[in-house]
Write a protein that holds these residues in place. Structure first.
Motif, PDB file in Angstrom:
ATOM      1  N   CYS A  80       0.833  -1.214   0.000  1.00 18.44           N
ATOM      2  CA  CYS A  80       0.000   0.000   0.000  1.00 18.44           C
ATOM      3  C   CYS A  80       0.862   1.256   0.000  1.00 18.44           C
ATOM      4  CB  CYS A  80      -0.931   0.022   1.217  1.00 18.44           C
ATOM      5  SG  CYS A  80      -2.410  -0.977   1.035  1.00 18.44           S
ATOM      6  N   LYS A  81       1.897   1.245   0.810  1.00 18.22           N
ATOM      7  CA  LYS A  81       2.778   2.406   0.915  1.00 18.22           C
ATOM      8  C   LYS A  81       3.481   2.686  -0.410  1.00 18.22           C
ATOM      9  CE  LYS A  81       4.407   2.980   4.992  1.00 18.22           C
ATOM     10  NZ  LYS A  81       5.169   2.941   6.258  1.00 18.22           N
ATOM     11  N   VAL A  82       4.061   1.638  -1.019  1.00 15.50           N
ATOM     12  CA  VAL A  82       4.784   1.797  -2.282  1.00 15.50           C
ATOM     13  C   VAL A  82       3.837   2.265  -3.391  1.00 15.50           C
ATOM     14  CG1 VAL A  82       6.003   0.540  -4.111  1.00 15.50           C
ATOM     15  CG2 VAL A  82       6.637   0.193  -1.724  1.00 15.50           C
ATOM     16  N   MET A  83       2.684   1.623  -3.503  1.00 16.03           N
ATOM     17  CA  MET A  83       1.725   1.993  -4.552  1.00 16.03           C
ATOM     18  C   MET A  83       1.197   3.411  -4.337  1.00 16.03           C
ATOM     19  SD  MET A  83       1.683  -0.273  -6.832  1.00 16.03           S
ATOM     20  CE  MET A  83       0.279   0.317  -7.766  1.00 16.03           C
ATOM     21  N   SER A  84       0.992   3.781  -3.099  1.00 16.70           N
ATOM     22  CA  SER A  84       0.538   5.136  -2.808  1.00 16.70           C
ATOM     23  C   SER A  84       1.564   6.166  -3.276  1.00 16.70           C
ATOM     24  CB  SER A  84       0.279   5.284  -1.310  1.00 16.70           C
ATOM     25  OG  SER A  84      -0.161   6.583  -1.014  1.00 16.70           O
ATOM     26  N   ILE A  85       2.826   5.900  -3.012  1.00 12.99           N
ATOM     27  CA  ILE A  85       3.895   6.809  -3.449  1.00 12.99           C
ATOM     28  C   ILE A  85       3.937   6.877  -4.974  1.00 12.99           C
ATOM     29  CG2 ILE A  85       6.406   7.102  -3.557  1.00 12.99           C
ATOM     30  CD1 ILE A  85       6.454   5.900  -0.649  1.00 12.99           C
ATOM     31  N   ASP A  86       3.923   5.703  -5.627  1.00 10.75           N
ATOM     32  CA  ASP A  86       3.985   5.668  -7.095  1.00 10.75           C
ATOM     33  C   ASP A  86       2.803   6.391  -7.734  1.00 10.75           C
ATOM     34  OD1 ASP A  86       6.360   4.276  -7.109  1.00 10.75           O
ATOM     35  OD2 ASP A  86       5.442   2.326  -7.535  1.00 10.75           O
ATOM     36  N   LEU A  87       1.609   6.124  -7.249  1.00  7.47           N
ATOM     37  CA  LEU A  87       0.412   6.745  -7.838  1.00  7.47           C
ATOM     38  C   LEU A  87       0.356   8.247  -7.548  1.00  7.47           C
ATOM     39  CD1 LEU A  87      -2.116   3.893  -7.062  1.00  7.47           C
ATOM     40  CD2 LEU A  87      -1.379   4.633  -9.349  1.00  7.47           C
ATOM     41  N   THR A  88       0.806   8.640  -6.370  1.00  4.73           N
ATOM     42  CA  THR A  88       0.866  10.071  -6.048  1.00  4.73           C
ATOM     43  C   THR A  88       1.865  10.771  -6.958  1.00  4.73           C
ATOM     44  OG1 THR A  88       0.245   9.656  -3.749  1.00  4.73           O
ATOM     45  CG2 THR A  88       1.344  11.753  -4.226  1.00  4.73           C
ATOM     46  N   ASP A  89       3.019  10.147  -7.168  1.00  4.69           N
ATOM     47  CA  ASP A  89       4.022  10.710  -8.076  1.00  4.69           C
ATOM     48  C   ASP A  89       3.487  10.836  -9.502  1.00  4.69           C
ATOM     49  OD1 ASP A  89       5.825  10.916  -6.006  1.00  4.69           O
ATOM     50  OD2 ASP A  89       7.048   9.184  -6.621  1.00  4.69           O
ATOM     51  N   ALA A  90       2.560   9.933  -9.868  1.00  5.92           N
ATOM     52  CA  ALA A  90       1.955   9.975 -11.205  1.00  5.92           C
ATOM     53  C   ALA A  90       0.847  11.030 -11.294  1.00  5.92           C
ATOM     54  CB  ALA A  90       1.400   8.598 -11.573  1.00  5.92           C
ATOM     55  N   GLY A  91       0.534  11.674 -10.176  1.00  5.58           N
ATOM     56  CA  GLY A  91      -0.426  12.772 -10.194  1.00  5.58           C
ATOM     57  C   GLY A  91      -1.811  12.450  -9.667  1.00  5.58           C
ATOM     58  N   TYR A  92      -2.009  11.254  -9.119  1.00  7.05           N
ATOM     59  CA  TYR A  92      -3.312  10.886  -8.587  1.00  7.05           C
ATOM     60  C   TYR A  92      -3.411  11.208  -7.103  1.00  7.05           C
ATOM     61  CZ  TYR A  92      -3.662   8.156 -12.877  1.00  7.05           C
ATOM     62  OH  TYR A  92      -3.697   7.779 -14.189  1.00  7.05           O
ATOM     63  N   GLN A  93      -4.627  11.491  -6.648  1.00 11.21           N
ATOM     64  CA  GLN A  93      -4.881  11.581  -5.217  1.00 11.21           C
ATOM     65  C   GLN A  93      -5.180  10.158  -4.764  1.00 11.21           C
ATOM     66  OE1 GLN A  93      -8.029  14.242  -4.068  1.00 11.21           O
ATOM     67  NE2 GLN A  93      -7.683  13.884  -1.890  1.00 11.21           N
TER      68      GLN A  93
END
Length: 101
Positions: free
Chosen positions: A18-31
């Motif tokens: 969850c932590k890794v995916m949250s970082i990756d998706l946030t970096d991609a511009g998603y909330q």
């Protein structure tokens, strides 16, 4: 809605994923919102509507397939992606049919 403003809910019982995916998706511009199990993910989705839900298949409580069913009953337009770290072809085939883009 511009995809840069899309909200994503990631549901997985593995905190590190969850932590890794949250970082990756946030970096991609998603909330990004995360939930540790299907039930809390569905409840969070009711409070924070998201355009995309990514859920693991195997979780304690309700599994990812049931998460998909409940989400689609509530809002068939929510895009749901089901992932698994297990190589279980039978379960993947048993899941709901994929929507062709």
């Amino acid at each position: 809605m511009d995809e840069r403003h899309w909200k994503v809910l990631f549901i997985d019982d593995d905190e590190a994923i969850c932590k890794v995916m949250s970082i990756d998706l946030t970096d991609a511009g998603y909330q990004v919102f995360t939930a540790a199990d299907g039930e809390s993910g569905i409840n969070l989705l009711k409070k924070e509507p998201c355009q995309i839900v990514i859920t693991d298949i195997r979780m304690p409580g309700i599994d990812g397939i049931e998460v998909v069913r409940r989400i689609k009953e509530g809002d068939p337009d929510v895009e749901v992606i089901v992932v698994t770290g297990h190589g279980d072809m039978h379960l993947a085939v048993e899941g709901p049919p994929a929507r062709r883009l």
